[in-house]
Design an enzyme around this catalytic site. Structure first.
Site, PDB file in Angstrom:
ATOM      1  N   ASP A 295     -10.817   7.993  46.706  1.00 17.57           N
ATOM      2  CA  ASP A 295     -11.977   7.396  46.039  1.00 17.57           C
ATOM      3  C   ASP A 295     -11.648   7.361  44.540  1.00 17.57           C
ATOM      4  O   ASP A 295     -10.840   8.162  44.067  1.00 17.57           O
ATOM      5  CB  ASP A 295     -13.208   8.261  46.305  1.00 17.57           C
ATOM      6  CG  ASP A 295     -14.417   7.794  45.514  1.00 17.57           C
ATOM      7  OD1 ASP A 295     -14.747   6.608  45.601  1.00 17.57           O
ATOM      8  OD2 ASP A 295     -14.991   8.633  44.791  1.00 17.57           O
TER       9      ASP A 295
ATOM     10  N   CYS B   8       0.004  41.756  74.215  1.00 12.85           N
ATOM     11  CA  CYS B   8       0.987  40.685  74.117  1.00 12.85           C
ATOM     12  C   CYS B   8       0.322  39.364  74.454  1.00 12.85           C
ATOM     13  O   CYS B   8      -0.875  39.320  74.781  1.00 12.85           O
ATOM     14  CB  CYS B   8       2.176  40.946  75.048  1.00 12.85           C
ATOM     15  SG  CYS B   8       1.748  40.846  76.796  1.00 12.85           S
TER      16      CYS B   8
ATOM     17  N   ASP C  72     -19.023   9.562  50.040  1.00 15.16           N
ATOM     18  CA  ASP C  72     -17.701   9.748  50.641  1.00 15.16           C
ATOM     19  C   ASP C  72     -17.771  10.509  51.960  1.00 15.16           C
ATOM     20  O   ASP C  72     -16.791  10.543  52.702  1.00 15.16           O
ATOM     21  CB  ASP C  72     -16.779  10.527  49.687  1.00 15.16           C
ATOM     22  CG  ASP C  72     -16.524   9.767  48.390  1.00 15.16           C
ATOM     23  OD1 ASP C  72     -16.417   8.532  48.451  1.00 15.16           O
ATOM     24  OD2 ASP C  72     -16.452  10.419  47.333  1.00 15.16           O
TER      25      ASP C  72
ATOM     26  N   ASP D 218     -15.354  12.991  46.644  1.00 11.68           N
ATOM     27  CA  ASP D 218     -16.186  14.082  46.118  1.00 11.68           C
ATOM     28  C   ASP D 218     -17.678  13.808  46.161  1.00 11.68           C
ATOM     29  O   ASP D 218     -18.470  14.686  45.860  1.00 11.68           O
ATOM     30  CB  ASP D 218     -15.792  14.394  44.668  1.00 11.68           C
ATOM     31  CG  ASP D 218     -16.347  13.356  43.693  1.00 11.68           C
ATOM     32  OD1 ASP D 218     -16.409  12.161  44.066  1.00 11.68           O
ATOM     33  OD2 ASP D 218     -16.728  13.744  42.575  1.00 11.68           O
TER      34      ASP D 218
END
Length: 760
Positions: free
Chosen positions: A438, A15, A647, A643
């Protein structure tokens, strides 16, 4: 300070009190800087200073708490864990069935007279009280044996000062058993046997064990389903492949494939590893990676990935990534890592769970004693109150509320092509108030394409395109690739130029033979044509050029034999889904900003097409991070979508970095969320999934807390103080069992989350 970390498989947790105790004790060890235990995955992540403490010492500390800790290795996989879970479920089921049958027999014997059922005199409590009690006692013994783990785990945990849920069951059922057994002895000794025969709790002990065991089984079965997404991904990888050798073909196990091996993929077969097509073409179903159902056409030199499905053509591929380096293996590892993390919202439940069980034991004891000494209740009634409080309390529901939702949510995300790297990110993404995109390669396709061809003076568009492609065939300019690609797309034969001269930054002078005619071609910007005194450059051409430029397009002019023949417009096209994505984010109440290094005019043109009103143009790669910080200082929770390598700093700086899976590895590594198919709709999908998951977690936590807050006082007899009913311990046990099941079942609803569901 040198820092190391390891992940351990924890065995013996029952538990949230167990996981909370491990976290507290190990986290307080000298040299341990972080300890996070996940009850749902049964794993612990531990960060420590190897100079101050060893991993062996940490494992020994965990063992001292009554649990085992084995360091997880790279060889551990979801398949092995799944098989272990299946075996555990079978063992639980094999114990559960006979326990329930025996418990029902005891209950039938005990409760028969209450429901007007006639029992044989041989076992009737009024006629044969001793036999009646002995039969129940003997039937209970195998039930206690089948439920022995409650005592083997709960009693030692209690003696070590760290009681858990099993301790509550052990104390409750143990008290019922001892009290009833004492009554059995008194019946045998002749002390008021008829009354004692009606004051037995053998059936309560039996039914509690059976009901709680049922709850644990249902909970374990439901928890096993939280990893269905990973299981489904693993099942996509084929076990064998066709290896091409000099002397023919051979079936080999996928584990035997090496880099540079050539493999034959027949129609209908799954691709075994990552690689490149060297021969053939076919439609490939990549839905398991991207979440997109439409197959993608693949040709020579295209990349293909293990686990995807070859639809209708034979392919020959060269293996490039095998084993744990394949995209599928990396996805599985990423999802497993995410499922093992905790969201900050779980901290409150974890803190409460640590002290929950000891508090419940105290409350149970106080309630029972209060009824006996202050409420003038008899011992039987007080004992029933004591047992009811113990068995209705459920720390498991609190402990499972968050991790199960995260496990199912991240798994569902993987099925939709959205990879979330941690529970913390999943929680934070729901708060995003501003998404920064972007431009190049994110909002746009990232590659220039011919968008417009206008022919003048009797020329047609096809001839114009062939002449432009011929002139650019020897050029290395990026725009040349767009023109030649357009010619190839339309099946135009590109003529070989007889002469070629480039004027950097202005244009090309070339001559060529085409269909028996000679063409002297000038191809470039309007300044280049003016310098060469080309005819036909009037006001109308200027207006057309202005209109195209306002749309963010680069306009190139083509002149033949000193006369303007036409123009071509080139642009980096907006992705088809961009406009809808921006609109959907707006509906979700999220602001959108476009960040680009392009000039203001081009940036505004692209933004207008996408429906973006806020644009930051002319930003150098080094300054993108500064723009993110500026937004954060204004109070925004910022998600950055990009991408490229430029970036990466902005992705790392943003509150939530979202990388297009089509981008390069450094951008993907810097991001918190990866969109596998590079589809912009994944941005809203990721935020929507986060909102749905957090809503699910809040529901779980509410019901877990509400259940205990309401259930414990009722079990303690609060209603009885006002003339209301008391709680039968068996009902309390059933309620406790179902509370954990309900939490896990609610989490499983996320398996059916659909992308258009954006959460509350």
């Amino acid at each position: 300070m040198a820092i190391e970390n390891f992940e351990a498989n924890i065995k013996g947790m029952h538990c949230a009190a167990c996981s909370a105790r491990i976290e507290r004790v190990v986290g307080n060890l000298g040299g341990v800087t972080e300890c996070s235990v996940n009850l749902a995955t049964e794993k612990a992540k531990i960060v420590y200073d190897p100079v101050a403490i060893t991993s062996t010492a940490i494992q020994e500390a965990i063992a001292g708490l009554g649990f085992s800790a084995e360091i997880a290795t790279a060889d551990d996989d979801a398949t092995g864990a799944s098989q272990e879970a299946d075996e555990r479920l079978r063992a639980m089921r094999n114990r559960l069935i006979p326990a329930f049958v025996l418990a029902l027999l005891i209950m039938s014997l005990s409760m028969a007279t209450m429901f007007g059922i006639t029992l044989p005199e041989a076992v009737h409590p009024n006629h044969s009280p001793f036999t009646h009690a002995v039969v129940q006692f003997l039937l209970l013994l195998p039930v206690l044996y089948l439920g022995r783990n409650f005592y083997l785990n709960g009693i030692p945990a209690l003696l070590r000062g760290g009681p858990n849920m099993d301790s509550l069951i052990a104390i409750g059922t143990g008290a019922a058993f001892v009290y009833s057994t004492w009554n059995l002895v008194e019946i045998g000794l002749g002390f008021d046997p008829t009354a004692r025969a009606h004051d037995l709790y053998f059936e309560s002990a039996a039914m509690l064990i059976a009901l709680v065991s049922l709850g644990k089984y249902l909970e374990a079965r439901s928890k096993a389903r939280t990893t269905d997404a990973i299981k489904q991904l693993l099942q996509l990888a084929p076990e064998t492949a066709t290896l091409l050798e000099e002397n023919g073909q051979r079936q080999v196990a996928v584990t035997e494939i090496r880099v540079d091996d050539r493999l034959l993929i027949r129609p209908g077969e799954r691709i075994p590893v990552d690689g490149t097509i060297v021969d053939g073409e076919s439609a490939v179903d990549e839905s398991m990676l991207t979440g997109e159902s439409m197959p993608v056409m693949k040709r020579k030199d295209d990349k293909i990935f293990g686990g995807t499905l070859n639809k209708n053509g034979a392919l020959t591929m060269q293996a490039q990534k095998v084993g744990r380096d394949t995209m599928l293996a990396r996805i599985v590892k990423l999802v497993q890592d995410a499922q093992g993390t905790k969201a900050p919202i779980a901290n409150l439940a974890d803190r409460i769970s640590l002290y929950f069980v000891p508090t419940v034991i105290v409350i149970a004891a106080l309630a029972g004693l209060s009824w006996f000494f202050l409420g003038d209740a008899d011992f039987s009634f007080s004992l029933r109150i004591f047992i009811a409080v113990l068995v209705i309390a459920c720390p498991c529901a609190m402990g499972l509320a968050t991790p199960t939702s995260i496990m199912v949510g991240t798994g569902r995300g993987a099925q939709l092509g959205v990879l979330v790297k941690s529970g913390e990110v999943l929680e934070l993404a729901q708060k995003v108030s501003c998404v920064v995109f972007d431009k190049t390669g994110t909002l746009t396709l990232g590659r220039p394409a011919v968008t417009d061809i206008m022919a003048f003076d009797g020329y047609d568009a096809t001839l114009l395109l062939r002449l432009a492609a011929g002139a650019e065939s020897r050029s290395e300019h990026p725009l040349a690739e767009a023109i030649i690609a357009e010619a190839g797309k339309k099946g135009c034969a590109v003529p070989e130029p007889e002469s070629f001269s480039a004027s950097p930054g202005r244009g090309i002078t070339s001559s060529m033979q085409l269909d028996g005619n000679r063409y002297d071609v000038l191809f470039g910007n309007i300044q280049f044509l003016r310098e060469n005194a080309i005819k036909g450059l009037g006001d109308q051409i200027e207006r057309q050029t202005g209109e195209l430029s306002d749309q963010g397009k680069t306009v190139l002019f083509l002149a033949v034999n000193k006369t303007l023949a036409g123009l071509l417009a080139i642009a980096d096209p907006l992705k088809a889904e961009a406009k809808k994505t921006i609109r959907d984010l707006g509906k979700m109440g999220i602001k959108v900003v476009m960040l680009t290094g392009d000039n203001e005019k081009t940036a505004q043109a692209v933004a207008a097409q996408a429906g973006i009103s806020r644009v930051v143009a002319g930003v150098l790669p080094d300054n993108k991070e500064e723009e993110i910080v500026r937004l954060q200082k204004s109070g925004e929770i910022v998600a950055m979508v990009g991408d490229g390598i430029n970036d990466a700093p902005a992705l790392a700086r943003a509150d939530v970095g979202i990388a297009m899976g089509t981008g390069i590895d450094v951008a993907v590594e810097s991001a918190d969320i990866v969109l596998m198919n590079g589809h912009l709709a994944g941005v809203g999908r990721a935020i929507g999934l986060s909102r749905a998951t957090m809503h699910n977690i809040r529901q779980n936590l509410f019901w877990a807390f509400a259940y205990n807050v309401v259930g414990i006082p009722v079990a303690a007899g609060v209603l009885a103080l006002f003339g209301g009913p008391t709680l039968n311990p068996m009902i309390g046990g059933a309620a406790m069992a179902l509370s954990s099941v309900s939490v896990v079942s609610n989490a499983l609803r996320l398996r059916w989350y659909q992308p258009d569901e954006q959460g509350p």
